[in-house]
Design a protein around this motif. Structure first.
Motif, PDB file in Angstrom:
ATOM      1  N   UNK A 143       0.777  -1.238   0.000  1.00  0.00           N
ATOM      2  CA  UNK A 143       0.000   0.000   0.000  1.00  0.00           C
ATOM      3  C   UNK A 143       0.801   1.276   0.000  1.00  0.00           C
ATOM      4  N   UNK A 144       2.139   1.195   0.082  1.00  0.00           N
ATOM      5  CA  UNK A 144       2.957   2.412   0.151  1.00  0.00           C
ATOM      6  C   UNK A 144       3.005   3.088  -1.214  1.00  0.00           C
ATOM      7  N   UNK A 145       2.620   4.345  -1.267  1.00  0.00           N
ATOM      8  CA  UNK A 145       2.538   5.084  -2.521  1.00  0.00           C
ATOM      9  C   UNK A 145       3.694   6.091  -2.638  1.00  0.00           C
ATOM     10  N   UNK A 146       4.143   6.317  -3.868  1.00  0.00           N
ATOM     11  CA  UNK A 146       5.254   7.255  -4.078  1.00  0.00           C
ATOM     12  C   UNK A 146       4.926   8.667  -3.598  1.00  0.00           C
ATOM     13  N   UNK A 147       5.967   9.337  -3.102  1.00  0.00           N
ATOM     14  CA  UNK A 147       5.796  10.682  -2.555  1.00  0.00           C
ATOM     15  C   UNK A 147       7.035  11.514  -2.855  1.00  0.00           C
ATOM     16  N   UNK A 182      -3.341  13.468 -13.263  1.00  0.00           N
ATOM     17  CA  UNK A 182      -3.352  11.995 -13.316  1.00  0.00           C
ATOM     18  C   UNK A 182      -2.550  11.357 -12.184  1.00  0.00           C
ATOM     19  N   UNK A 183      -3.188  10.436 -11.479  1.00  0.00           N
ATOM     20  CA  UNK A 183      -2.506   9.642 -10.468  1.00  0.00           C
ATOM     21  C   UNK A 183      -2.311  10.299  -9.128  1.00  0.00           C
ATOM     22  N   UNK A 184      -2.602  11.574  -8.997  1.00  0.00           N
ATOM     23  CA  UNK A 184      -2.345  12.277  -7.736  1.00  0.00           C
ATOM     24  C   UNK A 184      -3.374  11.849  -6.689  1.00  0.00           C
ATOM     25  N   UNK A 237       1.302  10.114  -5.026  1.00  0.00           N
ATOM     26  CA  UNK A 237       0.703   9.724  -6.303  1.00  0.00           C
ATOM     27  C   UNK A 237       0.885   8.231  -6.535  1.00  0.00           C
ATOM     28  N   UNK A 238       0.328   7.762  -7.638  1.00  0.00           N
ATOM     29  CA  UNK A 238       0.437   6.347  -7.972  1.00  0.00           C
ATOM     30  C   UNK A 238       1.836   5.966  -8.441  1.00  0.00           C
ATOM     31  N   UNK A 239       2.535   6.893  -9.090  1.00  0.00           N
ATOM     32  CA  UNK A 239       3.897   6.633  -9.559  1.00  0.00           C
ATOM     33  C   UNK A 239       4.786   7.815  -9.199  1.00  0.00           C
ATOM     34  N   UNK A 240       6.094   7.576  -9.203  1.00  0.00           N
ATOM     35  CA  UNK A 240       7.011   8.678  -8.924  1.00  0.00           C
ATOM     36  C   UNK A 240       6.978   9.711 -10.051  1.00  0.00           C
ATOM     37  N   UNK A 241       6.779   9.269 -11.286  1.00  0.00           N
ATOM     38  CA  UNK A 241       6.671  10.214 -12.384  1.00  0.00           C
ATOM     39  C   UNK A 241       5.504  11.165 -12.197  1.00  0.00           C
ATOM     40  N   UNK A 295      14.430  14.162  -4.866  1.00  0.00           N
ATOM     41  CA  UNK A 295      15.050  14.229  -6.187  1.00  0.00           C
ATOM     42  C   UNK A 295      16.535  14.526  -6.025  1.00  0.00           C
ATOM     43  N   UNK A 296      17.307  14.285  -7.080  1.00  0.00           N
ATOM     44  CA  UNK A 296      18.733  14.613  -7.023  1.00  0.00           C
ATOM     45  C   UNK A 296      18.940  16.109  -6.801  1.00  0.00           C
TER      46      UNK A 296
END
Length: 733
Positions: A234-238, A263-265, A279-283, A424-425
């Motif tokens: 269940x852990x979602x990207x942040x 999208x995905x937020x 969100x659903x993805x890191x992108x 992010x870098x």
């Protein structure tokens, strides 16, 4: 951890050897120090930072957990962090040596935060092997003794006549019993207390021999799991949108509703350090983060840039007027830029916060303080917060802090779901912690061919030690004699790490911190990289002023044969003084710290002074007793690479309250093309106990590279890195 009849679990409860030896050393040295001349420098000569850390951890040093299972596998729970320094391999070697099992049979697991360890779960200051060497050996020896006793009972024979080999107990008549077959019997309470003594070091067959890392295959095949590789349900990207200046605050989020429709937020939440997007993805999280329209409050150093900060440091390092002295005098000033830790793995953490409990996964060098801080932030009891320590992809001091873990916990609580947070870098470079900029004023006085006085005044932007080290110093400094009792955190660390190894008459070091509110942290070698690096440059210039060869001058000035042996080996193997083409030169540096010493000789090609390259390096180290020489070589090579980078090209420019650098392409850390084609590393034979090694290699290499550059170019470098142009277009704020 539960006790199981089907497995063998041992806690070492009576191994005071290391603590007692340390205590005796301190007690015995104290009165002599006061008799000579009371004061901070004299006491600091007797005690180094590693001693303080070992003393602080001594009460719980025995609380180690080792298990031998029915399959014969050996697992050891390591209360330190593996950040790439090879610690898990070295500890596995100690366990395998004492248990007489193949190295591949030992599994080292990183221990969760254990508050009962107090100060015994802190990874830093080149202290892990120093503090664990005896406790780990005693723990493994206790396990071996119980296995031998169990076999003796099973065979009805005397335990004294039995031996161990390849994971088995062996009887004089040739009978064998595997550890797995003895595990249950060895765990039986009825076995009674068993005396255990580690092997004499003369009997070691594994420790002290080069070994490949036990995690090497996993790392090169991608099997090694780092924080963001963990499968937490269940852990979602942040990701977090951060302010345009250091320490800025959020006033308002002006387009939250629009971003939530992207999208995905899944959520947008405000935390003290910025605005987090889940969100659903890191992108998708990255896109949404960049789309945020935020009104920001002021930061902590808005408007300040490099020149403003350097001016404050120069003023802080100012020297009061002194009367003329007989003989000659050499004065020098040096400036060192801010530097990013720049680990390959950026800040990251996974957090699952529920109303009544929380679980966090992250790479942590001070997990107990992280656990305590997160519990306080969430309003939970400490025992309701589980902190799992995950292997890190680099640290260099950065992971002493737990910024990502605290952020992830805040976001998870706010959005009511598990999150996997990644910096992010750009954020890691610009908002991550950094090595403070420093300014140095040195004065050496000489007469009749000898140095009779040496003064080094250091001004540094304040280093943040709120990661547990301050608590350790508070707990231990009061047990030490003299001036360390009332010294501040930074002063204690400075005076227990920075020491001039030469007979230079009256030698003094002072540190003045400039309290700018910037995200700083200890960086590999902390104060020593800059302070001792600058001193090694002055040593070369003193040699020139006295008409002496730099190596011969160092040799005559060093304090003991062990130091001279390291220097001599480096000069011999590096062919010191050999002819070099115009624009090319040799340089040498020496450093001693954490009961270890090293010399570094480099050759540099500076025919283009703006593009110098180190072409050859010879490094010699005496670390007392190396556990894994191959791992030590890797640490020294890493120290050399850090020195090449920060001496020649790598630093952070501060402009209007924010670093300009935001990527490896802008922060000019050494690439393969900048690394010397030839590096030879020599580890001197073992003597005594292990010293520290992780930070040892940087200061001598800084001095050697700067000295080689000076000889090759005919200049006297005073500002580092020597090539420090803004040759890039900074990313938007």
């Amino acid at each position: 951890m539960k006790h199981s009849r089907r497995g063998f679990l041992t806690y070492l409860v009576a191994a005071p050897t290391l603590a007692v030896a340390t205590r005796i050393g301190l007690d015995g040295a104290g009165p002599a120090a006061h008799a000579a001349a009371p004061g901070l420098p004299e006491v600091a000569d007797l005690v180094d930072l590693g001693d303080l850390l070992t003393l602080a951890g001594a009460p719980t040093a025995h609380m180690l957990v080792l298990r031998v299972g029915e399959d014969g596998a050996v697992s050891f729970r390591l209360p330190r962090e593996e950040v790439g320094q090879g610690l898990t391999t070295a500890v596995a070697m100690l366990v395998a040596e004492e248990l007489d099992v193949p190295l591949g049979q030992v599994r080292v697991q990183l221990e969760d935060a254990r508050p009962e360890l107090l100060f015994g779960q802190f990874t830093g200051s080149s202290n892990s092997i120093r503090s664990l060497y005896d406790p780990v050996r005693h723990t493994a020896a206790a396990a071996r003794a119980r296995l031998v006793r169990a076999a003796a009972r099973q065979w009805g024979t005397d335990a004294g006549g039995l031996r161990t080999r390849d994971g088995s107990v062996v009887a004089p008549d040739g009978r064998t019993a595997s550890y797995g077959s003895l595990a249950a019997a060895a765990a039986a309470p009825g076995l009674g207390p068993v005396a255990a003594t580690p092997k004499p070091e003369s009997a070691h067959t594994l420790v002290g021999t080069p070994a490949s890392r036990i995690d090497a295959r996993a790392m090169v095949t991608g099997a090694q799991q780092y924080t963001l590789d963990l499968d937490v349900p269940g852990a979602k990207p942040c990701m977090v949108r951060r302010p345009p200046t250091l320490g800025g605050t959020v006033r308002t989020v002006n387009n939250k509703a629009a971003v939530l429709r992207m999208p995905g937020v899944l959520d947008v939440v405000v935390i003290p350090t910025g605005v987090a997007v889940v969100a659903e993805t890191f992108g998708q999280a990255l896109d949404a983060k960049n789309a945020l329209d935020v009104s920001w409050g002021a930061g902590t150093i808005d408007g300040l840039g490099d020149e403003d900060i350097r001016a404050r440091l120069r003023a802080a390092a100012a020297r009061p007027a002194l009367p003329p002295v007989p003989g000659g005098q050499l004065d020098a000033e040096f400036a060192f830029a801010f530097v990013s830790h720049a680990p390959l793995e950026t800040n990251s953490a996974v957090a699952d916060v529920r109303p009544d409990r929380a679980t966090v996964w992250s790479a942590l060098k001070s997990p107990i303080v992280a656990q305590q801080t997160i519990a306080a932030e969430l309003g939970l009891p400490v025992d309701k917060v589980t902190v799992h320590v995950v292997q890190a992809g680099g640290s260099f001091g950065r992971r002493l802090f737990f910024d990502a873990a605290l952020e992830a916990a805040r976001v998870s609580r706010a959005c009511g779901r598990p999150v996997r947070l990644m910096w992010s870098r750009i954020d890691d470079m610009r908002h991550g912690r950094m090595r403070p900029a420093t300014h140095h004023r040195l004065r050496a006085t000489y007469a009749l061919g000898r140095v009779i006085g040496f003064e080094h005044r250091v001004a540094a932007v304040e280093t943040d030690f709120r990661h547990g080290l301050g608590e350790i110093i508070t707990a231990t400094a009061t047990k030490l004699p003299g001036g360390l009792v009332n010294a501040g955190f930074a002063q204690v660390l400075f005076h227990t790490t920075v020491k001039t190894p030469y007979h230079f008459g009256l030698t003094t070091h002072t540190l003045t911190e400039v309290p700018l509110k910037m995200p700083t942290a200890s960086w590999r070698s902390v104060y020593s990289a800059n302070t001792r690096g600058a001193e090694e440059v002055v040593v070369d210039e003193l040699a020139a002023a006295l008409g002496k060869d730099p190596v011969a001058f160092r040799r005559a000035s060093l304090k003991n044969p062990a130091q001279r042996a390291v220097l001599d080996k480096a000069a011999e193997e590096g062919r010191w003084g050999r002819p070099m083409p115009a624009g090319c030169a040799q340089g040498i540096g020496f450093h001693e710290e954490y009961k270890s010493r090293t010399a570094c000789l480099v050759e540099i090609d500076a025919r283009d002074p703006k593009k110098p390259r180190v072409t050859k390096a010879v490094i010699v180290a005496d670390v007392g007793r190396p556990v894994n020489p191959r791992g030590l070589e890797a640490q020294l090579l890493g120290g050399l690479t850090d020195a090449i980078s920060t001496t020649l090209t790598a630093g952070l420019h501060i402009d209007r309250g924010l670093p300009l650098e935001g990527s490896y392409s802008q922060f000019h850390y050494a690439r393969q093309k900048d690394s010397p084609p030839e590096v030879r590393i020599f580890v001197l034979p073992a003597t005594g106990k292990p010293g520290g090694a992780g930070e040892l290699g940087v200061p001598a290499a800084v001095g050697a590279i700067a000295n080689a550059y000076a000889r090759a170019t005919g200049t006297r470098p005073r500002s580092f890195p020597v090539t420090f142009d803004v040759d890039f277009t900074p990313y938007p704020r």
